[in-house]
Scaffold this motif. Structure first.
Motif, PDB file in Angstrom:
ATOM      1  N   UNK A 199      -3.978  -1.954   0.765  1.00 28.51           N
ATOM      2  CA  UNK A 199      -4.393  -1.266   2.015  1.00 28.51           C
ATOM      3  C   UNK A 199      -5.585  -0.041   1.506  1.00 28.51           C
ATOM      4  N   UNK A 200      -6.202   0.339   2.393  1.00 32.24           N
ATOM      5  CA  UNK A 200      -7.279   1.469   1.932  1.00 32.24           C
ATOM      6  C   UNK A 200      -8.351   1.014   3.226  1.00 32.24           C
ATOM      7  N   UNK A 228       0.112   0.864  11.037  1.00 32.74           N
ATOM      8  CA  UNK A 228       0.963   0.630  12.133  1.00 32.74           C
ATOM      9  C   UNK A 228       2.326   0.945  11.381  1.00 32.74           C
ATOM     10  N   UNK A 229       3.105   1.887  11.641  1.00 34.81           N
ATOM     11  CA  UNK A 229       4.273   2.221  10.938  1.00 34.81           C
ATOM     12  C   UNK A 229       5.429   1.000  11.120  1.00 34.81           C
ATOM     13  N   UNK A 230       5.047   0.041  12.134  1.00 31.87           N
ATOM     14  CA  UNK A 230       6.359  -0.945  12.198  1.00 31.87           C
ATOM     15  C   UNK A 230       5.832  -1.964  11.042  1.00 31.87           C
ATOM     16  N   UNK A 231       4.476  -2.378  11.041  1.00 33.13           N
ATOM     17  CA  UNK A 231       3.885  -3.395  10.124  1.00 33.13           C
ATOM     18  C   UNK A 231       4.316  -2.922   8.658  1.00 33.13           C
ATOM     19  N   UNK A 232       4.253  -1.640   8.421  1.00 29.99           N
ATOM     20  CA  UNK A 232       4.314  -1.010   6.940  1.00 29.99           C
ATOM     21  C   UNK A 232       5.798  -1.094   6.764  1.00 29.99           C
ATOM     22  N   UNK A 233       6.864  -0.830   7.702  1.00 29.59           N
ATOM     23  CA  UNK A 233       8.096  -1.021   7.418  1.00 29.59           C
ATOM     24  C   UNK A 233       8.695  -2.444   7.184  1.00 29.59           C
ATOM     25  N   UNK A 234       8.005  -3.269   8.250  1.00 29.87           N
ATOM     26  CA  UNK A 234       8.438  -4.765   7.948  1.00 29.87           C
ATOM     27  C   UNK A 234       8.249  -5.272   6.533  1.00 29.87           C
ATOM     28  N   UNK A 235       6.842  -4.726   6.031  1.00 33.13           N
ATOM     29  CA  UNK A 235       6.512  -5.212   4.575  1.00 33.13           C
ATOM     30  C   UNK A 235       7.491  -4.656   3.505  1.00 33.13           C
ATOM     31  N   UNK A 236       7.746  -3.398   3.857  1.00 35.88           N
ATOM     32  CA  UNK A 236       8.731  -2.789   2.731  1.00 35.88           C
ATOM     33  C   UNK A 236       9.945  -3.143   2.969  1.00 35.88           C
ATOM     34  N   UNK A 242     -10.432  10.575   6.676  1.00 30.39           N
ATOM     35  CA  UNK A 242      -9.522  11.546   6.377  1.00 30.39           C
ATOM     36  C   UNK A 242      -8.064  11.230   7.121  1.00 30.39           C
ATOM     37  N   UNK A 243      -8.304  10.828   8.452  1.00 26.83           N
ATOM     38  CA  UNK A 243      -7.000  10.755   9.274  1.00 26.83           C
ATOM     39  C   UNK A 243      -6.092   9.543   8.596  1.00 26.83           C
ATOM     40  N   UNK A 244      -6.915   8.555   8.395  1.00 26.49           N
ATOM     41  CA  UNK A 244      -6.246   7.172   7.682  1.00 26.49           C
ATOM     42  C   UNK A 244      -5.743   7.390   6.175  1.00 26.49           C
ATOM     43  N   UNK A 245      -6.162   8.180   5.426  1.00 27.53           N
ATOM     44  CA  UNK A 245      -5.796   8.391   4.140  1.00 27.53           C
ATOM     45  C   UNK A 245      -4.459   8.807   3.996  1.00 27.53           C
ATOM     46  N   UNK A 246      -4.082   9.874   4.970  1.00 27.48           N
ATOM     47  CA  UNK A 246      -2.631  10.543   4.869  1.00 27.48           C
ATOM     48  C   UNK A 246      -1.850   9.316   5.352  1.00 27.48           C
ATOM     49  N   UNK A 247      -2.035   8.384   6.393  1.00 29.53           N
ATOM     50  CA  UNK A 247      -1.274   7.672   6.796  1.00 29.53           C
ATOM     51  C   UNK A 247      -0.928   6.448   5.757  1.00 29.53           C
ATOM     52  N   UNK A 248      -1.929   5.794   4.822  1.00 30.94           N
ATOM     53  CA  UNK A 248      -1.972   5.085   3.834  1.00 30.94           C
ATOM     54  C   UNK A 248      -0.882   5.662   2.628  1.00 30.94           C
ATOM     55  N   UNK A 249      -1.266   7.007   2.468  1.00 29.37           N
ATOM     56  CA  UNK A 249      -0.309   7.582   1.311  1.00 29.37           C
ATOM     57  C   UNK A 249       1.072   7.598   1.874  1.00 29.37           C
ATOM     58  N   UNK A 250       1.407   7.741   3.038  1.00 32.33           N
ATOM     59  CA  UNK A 250       2.796   7.600   3.535  1.00 32.33           C
ATOM     60  C   UNK A 250       3.394   6.285   3.599  1.00 32.33           C
ATOM     61  N   UNK A 251       2.604   5.190   3.911  1.00 28.65           N
ATOM     62  CA  UNK A 251       3.215   3.925   3.882  1.00 28.65           C
ATOM     63  C   UNK A 251       2.930   2.963   2.971  1.00 28.65           C
ATOM     64  N   UNK A 252       2.236   3.502   1.602  1.00 34.36           N
ATOM     65  CA  UNK A 252       2.406   2.577   0.426  1.00 34.36           C
ATOM     66  C   UNK A 252       3.338   2.942  -0.377  1.00 34.36           C
ATOM     67  N   UNK A 253       3.453   1.986  -1.229  1.00 30.30           N
ATOM     68  CA  UNK A 253       4.734   1.986  -2.469  1.00 30.30           C
ATOM     69  C   UNK A 253       3.997   2.639  -3.806  1.00 30.30           C
TER      70      UNK A 253
END
Length: 165
Positions: free
Chosen positions: A6-7, A82-90, A132-143
């Motif tokens: 992602x990115x 999408x938090x649901x998508x990231x959660x499903x992947x994790x 800038x807004x997406x970067x914070x989300x990528x950081x939260x949702x990535x492993x």
């Protein structure tokens, strides 16, 4: 193992992903390509005729369908927002790798790209705000977060090393 890259648009997910898949000895796919093939429409056509929410829903379904497969998947810039998508992947045990690339590098790669509806309707300043807004989300949702300042080959090696740890 499923690996999602992602990115932001233009960070190199597709280019680096193909090389990383070869290094890891697994398959590669691009979620945007899968969406285009599934819907038999270009991304601009999907945005125009079906709307961005429909595109995002299809994108989420494609990502979820890849969970559990041995592949490196380059996700569209919005997929892991999408938090649901990231959660499903994790939850499926997938690795979500954030390819962290400076905005200016991404912008130089995407400016004028007519296959990117968000780019075509946005100014550089608006894209920077989106970055800038997406970067914070990528950081939260990535492993895993990787600074990808090197060549595609070097960045693919970073991915392979990070997964072997």
């Amino acid at each position: 193992m499923t690996v999602f890259l992602c990115g932001f648009m233009g960070c190199g997910k597709s280019t680096i992903g193909k090389l990383a898949a070869k290094k890891l000895g697994c398959g590669f796919c691009d979620t945007d390509d899968l969406i285009v093939r599934t819907l038999e429409m270009t991304i601009p056509e999907i945005f125009e005729k079906k709307g961005e929410p429909f595109f995002r829903q299809t994108e989420a379904e494609i990502v979820k369908s890849l969970c559990g497969k041995t592949t490196v998947a380059a996700c569209g810039g919005g997929a892991m927002l999408n938090p649901d998508t990231a959660k499903a992947a994790k939850d499926a045990g997938a690795e979500i790798i954030f390819l962290d690339v400076p905005f200016e590098v991404c912008y130089d790669r995407i400016k004028g790209d007519t296959n990117r509806p968000i780019v075509m309707r946005s100014t550089k300043e608006e894209l920077c705000e989106l970055y800038n807004s997406r970067r914070d989300v990528y950081l939260r949702h990535s492993t895993i977060r990787l600074e990808c300042g090197g060549s595609p080959v070097e960045n693919a090696e970073l991915i392979a090393r990070s997964l072997r740890k």
